[in-house]
Design an enzyme around this catalytic site. Sequence first.
Site, short mmCIF file in Angstrom:
data_model
loop_
_atom_site.label_atom_id
_atom_site.label_comp_id
_atom_site.label_asym_id
_atom_site.label_seq_id
_atom_site.Cartn_x
_atom_site.Cartn_y
_atom_site.Cartn_z
N ASP A 162 0.88 -1.27 0.14
CA ASP A 162 0.12 0.52 -0.34
C ASP A 162 0.36 1.14 0.05
OD1 ASP A 162 -2.80 1.00 0.63
OD2 ASP A 162 -1.99 1.91 1.92
N GLU A 199 2.02 -0.75 -4.52
CA GLU A 199 1.07 0.71 -4.76
C GLU A 199 1.75 1.95 -4.97
OE1 GLU A 199 -3.03 2.44 -4.06
OE2 GLU A 199 -2.16 1.55 -2.39
N HIS A 204 -10.79 -1.52 -5.45
CA HIS A 204 -11.26 -1.51 -4.31
C HIS A 204 -11.48 0.12 -4.00
CE1 HIS A 204 -7.58 -1.41 -2.91
NE2 HIS A 204 -8.17 -0.88 -1.54
O1 TEU Z 1 -4.85 3.61 -1.71
C1 TEU Z 1 -3.86 5.13 -2.36
C2 TEU Z 1 -3.89 6.09 -2.58
O2 TEU Z 1 -3.46 6.75 -3.27
C3 TEU Z 1 -6.01 6.40 -2.41
O3 TEU Z 1 -5.80 7.21 -1.83
C4 TEU Z 1 -5.90 6.90 -3.69
O4 TEU Z 1 -5.26 7.89 -4.19
C5 TEU Z 1 -7.53 7.08 -3.35
O5 TEU Z 1 -8.21 5.52 -2.59
C6 TEU Z 1 -8.20 7.16 -4.80
O6 TEU Z 1 -9.99 7.78 -4.77
C7 TEU Z 1 -4.22 3.03 -1.13
C8 TEU Z 1 -5.53 2.13 -0.54
O7 TEU Z 1 -5.09 1.48 -2.02
C9 TEU Z 1 -6.79 2.35 -0.15
O8 TEU Z 1 -7.94 1.78 0.15
C10 TEU Z 1 -6.62 3.01 1.24
O9 TEU Z 1 -7.46 4.14 1.94
C11 TEU Z 1 -5.32 4.48 1.13
O10 TEU Z 1 -4.12 3.63 0.49
C12 TEU Z 1 -4.65 4.63 2.77
O11 TEU Z 1 -3.95 2.98 2.96
#
Ligand code: TEU
Length: 542
Positions: free
Chosen positions: A197, A251, A319
Amino acid sequence: MEWWKERAFYQIYPRSFMDGNGDGIGDIKGIISKLDYLKWLGIGAVWLCPVYASPNADMGYDISDYEAIMEEFGSMEDFDLLLKEMHKRDIKLIMDLVVNHSSDEHRWFREARKRKDNPYRDFYIWREGKEGREPNNWSSFFTPSAWSYDETTGEWYLHLFSEKQPDLNWENPSLRKEIFAMINRWLDRGVDGFRMDVISLIAKDQTFPDAPGEGYQMDPTLFSFRLQMHQYLKEMRNTCFRGRDCMCVGETTFVNTTNAPLVVGDGTELDLLFQFDLMDIDGGISKWDLRDFDLARFKQIICRWQQAIPWNTLFWGNHDQPRAVSRFGDDTSFLLWNRSAKTLAAAMYLLKGTPFIYQGEEIGMTNYPFKSKDELRDVESLNLLKHATRDEKGKAWKGILAKGRDNARTPMQWNEENNAGFTTGTPWIAVNPNYMHINVEDEQSEEWSILSFYRQLLSLRASEKTILEGDFVLLLPEHPHIFAYERTTQDSRICVYCNLSGEEEKLELPEKGQILIKEAYEDGILQPWGCLITKQNAENSG
Ligand code: TEU
Ligand code: CA
């Protein structure tokens, strides 16, 4: 070829996949009951979204114990059984690793906030305020300011996400040691790797300067892809992954084709990465600035990435994204919904790279028709509404309908029974009312279904060396509606033509080509959202 190149991944969002005990929340037992389905589909590996202990401020992305299973999802015994059952079916399991931040309810943070000289203080990022305000003007993804004030010690802590997700301080060697030991314990347990993440954000500019501009601002150069991030990833590789048969996919928020090769280039950091150029294609400065899909831009993005790194991840959603068919296809009629979901799959999953299919996508699940705020569960959407001024509310709501993350988080639609067969209880988030005609059971029995198409596509990918290894070349580069490409090896050439529009298009069959798959292609016409996949062997092509 490495297993993580050869296999197709399936992403499970456990809260919404299958409820095994009737409390309305998906769980590990539920997942186990559906493993035969995944095997049938042709899945070789699963990315499991967080199943760790969490107060669920951000649905498991706020972890309070990295080595405990969320009680709602089951126990560690259930987890071990899941892993065993997956391996029995030759399905690999990669876990979500959320180590840019923890929950504020993690033991480390509860200690850290007690006193400035607590041994855990330095596991997080604390600064003094400036003239009674935040230490700097950084904004967070989920809140206006990235800093929250803590009464007890009179300092501010950094959180790039919600205030319940304090960022961990990777500068601290003791923190890194703890994280690496935790990773190793999971690997010893038998998991096959991790999806990391926001791993690109773990190192921050230690001078914490203001970002340019008025008000709260986000300047990614101050907290992503910094030199130290590469150092930490190398250290992690050496301490945890070297010598093991596992994989990691990052990610890598804010990755671009220039910095990507540094991370996945030489195998000293990550194996794969997720890039978001495609996910940003219909947004502006913020994701809520809605913009139309532009095919020319799409082609550019695909080509640029296919060339930039040796192996890509291939995905239409996850998601955090709305449903692919509602977003990039056409879900306004049954016919076009069916065709466009299939053609999107053909456009993406025969490219060079590893497919990551998000749960429900394979049956063409659509966005949810949200009517009111009470139906929302996601902190991002709820905070967006909370911080919107009266004038901004309309735009915010439009944005949530189109892009809100809850669209992808409604329960998996298994059959025509109550709650789509997801639960016998009350689901934690509403089931999409269209489950009577969009569900696994019905689609498993129909040859023309989206699900059957996904299965066919995955089996084709697995059996054609050319799709796995072949070079990528864009075809019809200037065509305004058709996205086409070929994959070639010395032995054969596979061509993929996808009509990504509602217009009918002429398309001559390439000479002597054998048709592998066709969808709405007849008499030299590719119907709206149709696709065609052909193959020529070297002997008869020359
Ligand atoms: O997402 C990372 C992220 O950059 C998110 O802020 C993304 O830009 C956003 O979801 C788009 O709307 C990861 C995870 O996949 C996400 O579910 C988490 O909320 C986030 O990190 C924090 O852990
Ligand atoms: Ca349950």
